[in-house]
Design a protein around this motif. Structure first.
Motif, PDB file in Angstrom:
ATOM      1  N   ALA A  40       0.826  -1.210   0.000  1.00  0.00           N
ATOM      2  CA  ALA A  40       0.000   0.000   0.000  1.00  0.00           C
ATOM      3  C   ALA A  40       0.859   1.258   0.000  1.00  0.00           C
ATOM      4  N   LEU A  41       1.952   1.250   0.755  1.00  0.00           N
ATOM      5  CA  LEU A  41       2.866   2.394   0.763  1.00  0.00           C
ATOM      6  C   LEU A  41       3.473   2.616  -0.615  1.00  0.00           C
ATOM      7  N   ASP A  42       3.880   1.537  -1.257  1.00  0.00           N
ATOM      8  CA  ASP A  42       4.427   1.648  -2.611  1.00  0.00           C
ATOM      9  C   ASP A  42       3.369   2.186  -3.575  1.00  0.00           C
ATOM     10  N   ASP A  43       2.132   1.710  -3.411  1.00  0.00           N
ATOM     11  CA  ASP A  43       1.037   2.143  -4.272  1.00  0.00           C
ATOM     12  C   ASP A  43       0.803   3.646  -4.136  1.00  0.00           C
ATOM     13  N   LEU A 107      -4.619   1.398   7.534  1.00  0.00           N
ATOM     14  CA  LEU A 107      -5.474   0.339   8.062  1.00  0.00           C
ATOM     15  C   LEU A 107      -4.880  -0.978   7.594  1.00  0.00           C
ATOM     16  N   VAL A 108      -4.625  -1.880   8.536  1.00  0.00           N
ATOM     17  CA  VAL A 108      -3.911  -3.114   8.208  1.00  0.00           C
ATOM     18  C   VAL A 108      -4.643  -4.316   8.792  1.00  0.00           C
ATOM     19  N   ASN A 212      -8.808 -18.632   4.354  1.00  0.00           N
ATOM     20  CA  ASN A 212      -7.499 -18.533   3.718  1.00  0.00           C
ATOM     21  C   ASN A 212      -6.574 -17.640   4.527  1.00  0.00           C
ATOM     22  N   ASP A 213      -5.300 -17.654   4.173  1.00  0.00           N
ATOM     23  CA  ASP A 213      -4.329 -16.703   4.697  1.00  0.00           C
ATOM     24  C   ASP A 213      -4.260 -15.510   3.757  1.00  0.00           C
ATOM     25  N   GLY A 214      -3.954 -14.355   4.334  1.00  0.00           N
ATOM     26  CA  GLY A 214      -3.778 -13.178   3.487  1.00  0.00           C
ATOM     27  C   GLY A 214      -3.688 -11.907   4.308  1.00  0.00           C
ATOM     28  N   GLY A 215      -3.240 -10.861   3.677  1.00  0.00           N
ATOM     29  CA  GLY A 215      -3.142  -9.558   4.318  1.00  0.00           C
ATOM     30  C   GLY A 215      -3.644  -8.471   3.391  1.00  0.00           C
ATOM     31  N   VAL A 216      -4.223  -7.422   3.974  1.00  0.00           N
ATOM     32  CA  VAL A 216      -4.800  -6.308   3.219  1.00  0.00           C
ATOM     33  C   VAL A 216      -4.445  -5.012   3.933  1.00  0.00           C
ATOM     34  N   ALA A 217      -4.181  -3.960   3.176  1.00  0.00           N
ATOM     35  CA  ALA A 217      -3.916  -2.656   3.774  1.00  0.00           C
ATOM     36  C   ALA A 217      -4.483  -1.545   2.902  1.00  0.00           C
ATOM     37  N   LEU A 218      -4.947  -0.492   3.564  1.00  0.00           N
ATOM     38  CA  LEU A 218      -5.408   0.716   2.890  1.00  0.00           C
ATOM     39  C   LEU A 218      -4.758   1.914   3.571  1.00  0.00           C
TER      40      LEU A 218
END
Length: 381
Positions: A40-43, A107-108, A212-218
């Protein structure tokens, strides 16, 4: 949210990121959150030093996570991993930014549920609300059973059929087939759905979300900063929240319609669009019936008409309301509402490839649960 005061700034999403989804035993929830935040930071073309607000969900400890990332935010909050908190966290971030408690909020969400062997329901469930615990001794031990009873009631009251319900997971699986990140991409037809085994009648295997496994950030910030970013900012145009806690330990007789109607009314009261103007919908789909209840409760069709509405193809790409265009919880991955926020942003950015909704300008996220959340994302404030 009510009409904004002149002094309250508009808020936009300027960065989004996610890990791949599936089985990743090499990562824990912290790792998955860190990977998603870095994306998200790169985005957003931002450094970690630019983040002065941190909201975590399902990541076990905020202090450890911040230390791992090298952060000293001015505002910090962590929430349980319940799916209803995806919308709550976005709304909280907006309030924090408008109050001036932070300038840029991350938000993570990190979820290693599949690798950890997580199961939902029963007295060992650590990510359900526990609200139905009174009924565990009687065999009511899972969220699926709760929603199955609600669906039985809807079928009895309105004549809704299993064949109509099938068009929800069928549509979402088709959308997932267009999404390279989706865990389940093989489409299926009505016969396959009807042949799938019952988990809790009338719900079949294909009506259940994926673990499932996974991660999301905004990353969210105010309009003045958002305009300087490298990507098209996506604004939180309006939002509302309601609760339905009284008698919530047993399935509600009205399918949460009253609080959903109230949230919808508030959501659209302060902006110049309504349900008919939405280009896509993101609906919390822990189970297929939740989508049906949400469509009726939020005013996309009348009570009892959801089955026919869905069967007519309204939710598929090319329909009036393409829904969960990523595949949602039923086919992309169960990221407990978080990946649906990303999909809303990406649709308005126009970056969804084969599953892109043409000229998407407004997307409505909605969640039906004992906490109802409603958020309209738009290309302008």
């Amino acid at each position: 949210m009510p009409a904004k005061s002149q002094s309250a700034p508009s808020v936009a999403v300027v960065g989004v990121g996610n890990t791949r989804y599936g089985l990743m035993p090499e990562y824990d929830a912290y790792d998955l959150g860190v990977i998603a935040l870095k994306q998200a930071l790169d985005d957003a073309n931002l450094s970690i030093d630019s983040i002065d607000g941190l909201i975590l969900s399902r990541v076990p400890d905020y202090q450890r996570f911040a230390e791992m990332c090298g952060m000293n935010p001015n505002y910090t909050m962590t929430t349980p991993g319940h799916g209803r908190f995806a919308g709550i966290c976005v709304q909280t971030a907006v309030a924090v930014l408008q109050a001036g408690l932070a300038k840029t909020v991350a938000l993570v969400y990190g979820n290693n549920g599949k690798s950890a062997g997580q199961r939902y329901g029963g007295d060992t469930d650590s990510y359900g609300s526990g609200g139905a615990g009174f009924w565990f001794p009687y065999g009511m031990t899972s969220p699926g059973a709760f929603h199955a009873l609600m669906m039985q009631s809807h079928m009895t009251r309105y004549g809704t059929t299993a064949e109509q319900l099938a068009h929800i997971p069928m549509a979402f699986r088709y959308h997932a087939s267009l999404n390279p990140q989706a865990v389940m991409r093989q489409t299926f037809d009505l016969d396959t759905y009807m042949d799938a085994r019952y988990i809790c009648e009338p719900l079949r295997l294909l009506d259940y979300c994926l673990i499932n496994d996974g991660g999301v950030a905004l990353i969210l910030t105010t309009e003045d900063r958002a305009r300087d970013g490298p990507k098209k900012p996506v604004f939180i145009r309006s939002m509302a929240q309601r609760s339905a806690f009284v008698d919530s330990t047993f399935p509600p007789k009205d399918f949460w319609y009253e609080p959903m109607r109230s949230a919808a009314a508030e959501t659209f009261a302060s902006i110049d669009v309504n349900q008919s103007d939405m280009d896509a919908l993101m609906i919390y789909d822990n189970f297929s019936p939740t989508v049906l209840f949400s469509l009726e409760g939020f005013g996309y069709c009348n009570a009892g008409e959801g089955g026919a509405f869905i069967e007519s193809g309204q939710l598929r790409m090319g329909g009036n309301f393409p829904t969960n265009t990523s595949g949602g919880h039923l086919s992309e991955s169960y990221m407990q509402g978080w990946a649906l926020q990303l999909e809303a942003v990406r649709q308005i950015r126009g970056s969804c490839g084969e599953r892109q909704v043409k000229d998407a300008r407004h997307v409505h996220y909605m969640a039906a649960a004992p906490v109802i959340t409603s958020i309209v994302y738009g290309e302008e404030p």
